[in-house]
Structures are given as structure tokens and as C-alpha cells.
Design a protein around this motif. Structure first.
Motif, PDB file in Angstrom:
ATOM      1  N   LYS A  44       1.819   2.618  -3.495  1.00  0.00           N
ATOM      2  CA  LYS A  44       0.985   3.093  -3.791  1.00  0.00           C
ATOM      3  C   LYS A  44       0.949   4.216  -3.566  1.00  0.00           C
ATOM      4  O   LYS A  44       0.923   5.206  -4.669  1.00  0.00           O
ATOM      5  CB  LYS A  44      -0.517   2.228  -3.858  1.00  0.00           C
ATOM      6  CG  LYS A  44      -1.369   2.849  -5.107  1.00  0.00           C
ATOM      7  CD  LYS A  44      -2.771   2.450  -4.295  1.00  0.00           C
ATOM      8  CE  LYS A  44      -4.273   2.900  -5.919  1.00  0.00           C
ATOM      9  NZ  LYS A  44      -5.304   1.707  -5.298  1.00  0.00           N
ATOM     10  N   ARG A  59       0.597  -1.436  -0.136  1.00  0.00           N
ATOM     11  CA  ARG A  59      -0.187   0.134  -0.010  1.00  0.00           C
ATOM     12  C   ARG A  59       0.740   1.544   0.357  1.00  0.00           C
ATOM     13  O   ARG A  59       0.584   2.443  -0.968  1.00  0.00           O
ATOM     14  CB  ARG A  59      -0.828  -0.303   0.837  1.00  0.00           C
ATOM     15  CG  ARG A  59      -1.695  -0.994   1.135  1.00  0.00           C
ATOM     16  CD  ARG A  59      -2.923  -1.306   2.939  1.00  0.00           C
ATOM     17  NE  ARG A  59      -4.096  -2.502   2.869  1.00  0.00           N
ATOM     18  CZ  ARG A  59      -4.310  -2.603   4.035  1.00  0.00           C
ATOM     19  NH1 ARG A  59      -4.278  -1.920   4.975  1.00  0.00           N
ATOM     20  NH2 ARG A  59      -5.012  -3.700   3.386  1.00  0.00           N
ATOM     21  N   TYR A  94       4.056   6.102  -5.029  1.00  0.00           N
ATOM     22  CA  TYR A  94       3.932   6.354  -7.118  1.00  0.00           C
ATOM     23  C   TYR A  94       3.086   7.247  -7.440  1.00  0.00           C
ATOM     24  O   TYR A  94       3.166   8.120  -8.003  1.00  0.00           O
ATOM     25  CB  TYR A  94       3.747   4.883  -7.375  1.00  0.00           C
ATOM     26  CG  TYR A  94       3.832   4.948  -9.187  1.00  0.00           C
ATOM     27  CD1 TYR A  94       5.172   5.367  -9.307  1.00  0.00           C
ATOM     28  CD2 TYR A  94       2.757   4.938  -9.903  1.00  0.00           C
ATOM     29  CE1 TYR A  94       5.250   4.999 -11.032  1.00  0.00           C
ATOM     30  CE2 TYR A  94       3.055   5.000 -11.621  1.00  0.00           C
ATOM     31  CZ  TYR A  94       4.464   5.064 -11.510  1.00  0.00           C
ATOM     32  OH  TYR A  94       4.627   4.903 -12.783  1.00  0.00           O
TER      33      TYR A  94
END
Length: 577
Positions: free
Chosen positions: A559, A556, A562
């Protein structure tokens, strides 16, 4: 940012008609508007008729929504019948009802077990409270409201169910009683040391039925494919004069004035009236998002929502919901028109906010609220609405008493003036002033908190460095981009890049699952993807459980990192434009 209202803003503001607003409201609230009903459809057709009259492009369409209509409820204790209501999405007991021992719990938080009992508790029936009651093993739940019982939808499922979410529907019957009946139940409990049995029955009509959506569009001239979404629901609890006929009247008045004064718009204004808000947990707006996801993602620059405006005594306007990115923008109009400082309030998971996954910036839910007071109604509602000085929409909210006399026409005019100022500005200014620096600061603060909780179990350094970089870039954007009078083509490009940053940051800030899906109707913290860091912190060092939580949380965190990186790339293009 500070807004100085000039022509044509001032002309628009002055032209808002309190009498027209009240006439629209009276007509719209003439009937009870249950989702999918003929009465609701008549209100939709009236709104379409007026929008056609004003010159907007309209479309009235229908889709299937899972709608839940409370029919009746009964409660009997020691042969005494007590007035009560049941709720949308509650389980039905059947004619035989259920019988069980009452267990009074003042606060549901912390309850361990109520196996086989009927819980009696204080407050308004919410999805979270019902979930706690279910998990504790309760047979049913009875909520003691304030002076009046408040209609509620208690499902945790946002919009129409899927095979995965249907299991989240409430499994127990739920009813609410007013303060007098609640006190009577507590008195009977205190007098019976051996336990007190109650019998209750709930009948709820839940099923798929066609519900309408009305879209009225006023096309922009420079970039007509881009649009500002201005939305509110038509369906109602009872006559719903404040909630939500006054808001629907405001939507009509905004369209009337923009068309009547022949004001050119840079981008389009898309005004959408929803069904399925009160009885389908936002099934109308969710279906619209599902059906138009790509268009919303690519072209919607801002979603302005309207609910329960113009209430009698509603004097607090500075605490309406907003995102960090839209707070200064929306608040500047409140301050310019009312003189009240706008402090704003983070969005909770409600109010047809079905577009966060698509990354759409959002502003307002309701606008004006009642001042906080010590009376029971205010103390009951403030737990649901939150706020510093505000105490909710009024004691009549979601009750039989939400009638035309609960609106103040000058308050309704004042609220409409704020909305029309924001809407016209958003449709006509060259570059939308989204404050991404503020959005990143909110994310960075959450990252710092999660890092402190995690300690050395999870490495937040990359995410924090990227948040720091993006915050500085956001400040540069505010200074360079938003204060420049850009040519039309450059402005289009800049708006698109601003929107692409929103597409990264808003889902990180508000969404825990797939951006194409809908999270449950439960409030979430900032950066909900990482909220389970607290569970990692509770594990034993070196245990299998710790390693499992580290694995999923690292994924997570990837994510998050990014998403921040993608936003940085776009932000750098902007500051070097």
C-alpha cells in the motif's frame, strides 16, 4: 519560503480590532456551552447572526451525536471526602459506587497488574493512560492533576461510535483530583502499611442527542468550488473564554474584515463552527467529514484550525501544530508578524483533525502557548502538549477558571492577525505552496527507521527508492511550479495535481486504517501502517509468528509503495507541465 506582507495584507492586519474581539469573546463565553445544550445553541445562533450581518452565506444544521456529560463524582477515604471530578465517556458506577484498595503507581507505563485495585497515578486523564489502567485489571483510576483538576474526554473512539469501535469505550470509572487531594491520598497510603481502601462514585450522562453545526461561506470568484476550511469548536468546558470563545471571536473577526473590506477571493472561505468537540470526541467535525467526504476530498485545499488563542502570557507562537507540507507556509506568517522563528510541531491525534483520511493538508491547532516553566501546572500540561519552549495553553485550560480575565486582548489581536493573514493568502494566491518534498522527507526518514528495525525480514528497497525519487520531484515542484506566475486555468490544474499528491501522502503519513473511516483517538507515529514492524523484529526467525507478521506487513508495505508510485506519476506531470 519567506512572506513579505504587502497591501491588502497590511491593511487587513492593521484593521483587526482588539475591542471587537474581546466583545465577541465576552458574549460567546457568557454561558457554559455543553454540547447539545440550549446555552450552546444560543452561542451558535449568535455566531450565525453575526455572520449573516457580515454578509456570509450561512447554514445552521443539526445531527445526532453521542455526547457524554460528566454530572458528579465522589471520593471517600477513611471517612474523609475529597474533592474530585469525573470525565466525559467515563463509566458510571451507579449510586452504590465501588470500593477497592488503592494502588499508587507514579508512572502507568510498565505496570503489569492492578487486578481488583483502584489505581492512583500522576498526570492528566488521557485515553491512552485509561487504556493502560484497564488492561492492567484496575477497578477504577484516579489521576492526580496539578493545582487544578482538568476536564478531559477519555474515550479512544473518534467521533460517533460504530459497531466495531463501541467496544473501545472506557469500561472503568475514572476521576481526577488536584495536587492537594493527591498529596493527601499519598500521605494516607504511606501511613497505612496494611493497605488503604477507597470508595468512589461517578455519574456520567452519555447518550445520543442533536448537536449543531454552523457553516458560514464567503464565495471565491475564480474557482468557487475550491475552498479553504477554517474551523473551531463552540462547545466548552465551563465558560471556556479562551477555549474556545476567543477562537470563535477570531473566526468572526476574519469574516467581518474580509467582507467589510470587500476583498476578492480566488477560492471560497468556508468557516465552520463545531459542537461535540469536548463532550463527543470530535463528533461534529467527524459527522461533517462523513456527510461531505467527496466534496472535502475533491475541493478542500487546506484546513486551518483554531483553538485556545489569545491567552494571558501566551508568548510562544513558533511551536503550533502543522504538517511537514504546511510548516514553511504557515510559519512564514508567524515569523513575518512576530519575528519568532517557527519550528512547528507534528500533529497529534486531536483538535478536530477529522480530515486526514480525505488527504487534506492541515495547519495550526492552537497558535500561542505559555512559556515552559518549572511550576507544577506547566510540568503537568507539557506532558500532554509537548514542545521545546512551550508549556501548553495555561493552567486554567479545561478548568472552572477559564474566564474572560485569562485572555489578553493584545495577544488575541496578535493571534488573529496571524490567522487572517494565512486565511486571506490561502484564499487568494494562485497556487497553494504545499511543500511535498518535506512531506516525503518525513516519510523517507520513517521508512529508513523501519527498514533498520526489520533487518532482512522485510524488503524496503522499493519504497525507499520511490521516496527518494519523489523527494527530488518535490524539490523540482518547489522551484518550477511555485515560483511561476501561472495563468488562471493553468493554476487551477496545478492546484488539483498538488492536491492529488496530498491525497496519497497525507493518509500514508497519518492514517493506519481505511481513509473513509477514523482511526482511534491515539497518537500515531509517522507511517502508522508500518508501526508493527517492531513486533516482527521481536519474533523468532523461522517461526509461524514471524511468517504471519511478514505476510501482513508486506501487504501494508504494498500500500505504501503503490501510494508513492501514484504520487510520483502526478509529480512528474507537474514538473513537465
Amino acid at each position: 519560503m519567506a512572506i513579505k506582507l504587502e497591501e491588502p495584507h497590511l491593511k487587513l492586519v492593521e484593521a483587526v480590532s482588539a475591542d471587537r474581539l474581546m466583545a465577541f469573546t465576552e458574549r460567546l463565553s457568557a454561558e457554559v456551552r455543553l454540547s447539545g445544550s440550549e446555552e450552546e445553541l444560543r452561542a451558535f445562533r449568535y455566531a450565525k447572526e453575526k455572520m449573516d450581518e457580515f454578509g456570509a452565506e450561512t447554514e445552521l444544521s443539526f445531527h445526532k451525536g453521542l455526547i457524554s456529560l460528566p454530572v458528579e463524582a465522589e471520593l471517600t477515604v477513611k471517612g474523609e471526602n475529597l474533592a474530585c471530578i469525573t470525565h466525559s465517556m467515563s463509566a458510571s458506577t451507579g449510586e452504590e459506587g465501588i470500593n477497592g484498595e488503592l494502588l499508587y503507581v507514579k508512572e502507568l507505563k510498565g505496570i503489569l497488574s492492578s487486578e481488583g485495585k483502584i489505581i492512583l497515578t500522576e498526570g492528566i486523564a488521557t485515553p491512552g493512560a485509561v487504556e493502560i489502567a484497564e488492561k492492567s485489571g484496575a477497578l477504577a483510576a484516579i489521576f492526580i492533576n496539578g493545582p487544578w483538576t482538568h476536564e478531559m474526554t477519555i474515550s479512544r473512539v473518534w467521533g460517533n461510535p460504530t459497531p466495531e469501535t463501541r467496544k473501545e469505550f472506557p469500561l472503568i470509572p475514572v476521576i481526577s483530583v488536584a495536587e492537594d487531594e493527591g498529596n493527601r491520598l499519598k500521605t494516607l497510603l504511606e501511613a497505612d502499611a496494611e493497605g488503604l481502601d477507597a470508595w468512589l462514585k461517578t455519574v456520567v450522562d452519555t447518550g445520543w442527542r442533536p448537536i449543531p453545526t454552523l457553516v458560514a461561506e464567503i464565495k471565491g470568484e475564480v474557482e468557487p468550488e475550491k475552498f479553504i476550511l477554517f474551523s473551531g469548536h463552540i462547545d466548552s468546558w465551563h465558560h471556556g473564554a479562551m477555549d474556545n470563545a476567543g477562537a470563535n471571536a477570531t473566526m468572526l473577526e476574519v469574516a467581518r474584515l474580509i467582507k467589510e473590506q470587500q476583498l476578492p477571493l480566488r477560492r471560497s472561505l468556508r468557516i465552520v463552527f463545531w459542537s461535540g468537540h469536548s463532550h463527543g470526541r470530535y463528533s461534529g467535525s467527524t459527522h461533517y467529514c462523513d456527510s461531505h467526504w467527496e466534496d472535502i476530498r475533491e475541493n478542500c485545499l487546506l484546513h486551518v484550525y483554531i483553538d485556545s488563542v489569545g491567552g494571558k502570557g501566551a508568548a510562544i507562537l513558533g511551536e503550533s501544530n502543522c504538517m511537514a507540507e504546511t510548516k514553511k507556509y504557515g510559519g512564514s506568517f508567524v515569523e513575518a508578524l512576530t519575528g519568532e522563528k517557527f519550528i512547528g510541531k507534528r500533529f497529534g491525534r486531536g483538535g478536530d483533525q477529522s480530515f486526514w483520511g480525505a488527504g487534506v493538508p492541515a495547519l495550526f491547532m492552537g497558535l500561542s502557548e505559555q512559556p515552559l516553566s518549572d511550576d507544577l501546572a506547566s510540568r503537568t500540561l507539557v506532558k500532554l502538549f509537548g514542545g521545546v519552549k512551550s508549556g501548553g495553553f495555561g493552567w486554567w485550560w479545561h478548568t472552572t477558571e477559564d474566564t474572560l480575565d485569562k485572555l489578553d486582548k493584545e495577544n488575541l489581536r496578535r493571534d488573529c492577525q496571524v490567522y487572517i493573514s494565512v486565511i486571506y493568502d490561502a484564499c487568494s494566491r494562485k497556487v497553494m505552496p504545499l511543500n511535498h518534498a518535506e512531506g516525503v522527507r518525513e516519510l523517507k526518514s520513517a521508512l529508513e527507521g523501519y527498514a533498520e528495525i526489520a533487518g532482512n525480514r522485510l524488503d524496503f528497497r522499493k519504497a525507499l527508492e520511490r521516496a527518494e525519487t519523489l523527494e527530488k520531484l518535490g524539490e523540482e515542484i518547489n522551484q518550477i511550479v511555485l515560483e511561476t506566475d501561472w495563468p488562471d486555468e493553468d493554476a487551477k490544474s496545478i492546484n488539483q495535481q498538488m492536491l492529488e499528491i496530498s491525497h496519497q501522502l497525507i493518509p500514508l503519513n497519518y492514517v493506519s486504517g481505511d481513509i473513509y473511516d477514523q482511526d482511534l483517538a491515539m497518537n500515531q507515529p509517522v507511517l502508522p501502517l508500518l508501526k508493527d514492524v517492531i513486533l516482527l523484529a521481536e519474533t523468532s526467525p523461522g517461526s509461524d509468528t514471524e511468517l504471519e507478521w511478514q505476510t501482513i506487513l508486506k501487504r501494508r508495505l504494498n500500500k505504501v509503495e503503490y501510494g508513492l508510485l501514484q504520487a510520483i506519476k502526478t509529480a512528474r506531470l507537474l514538473v513537465n507541465y
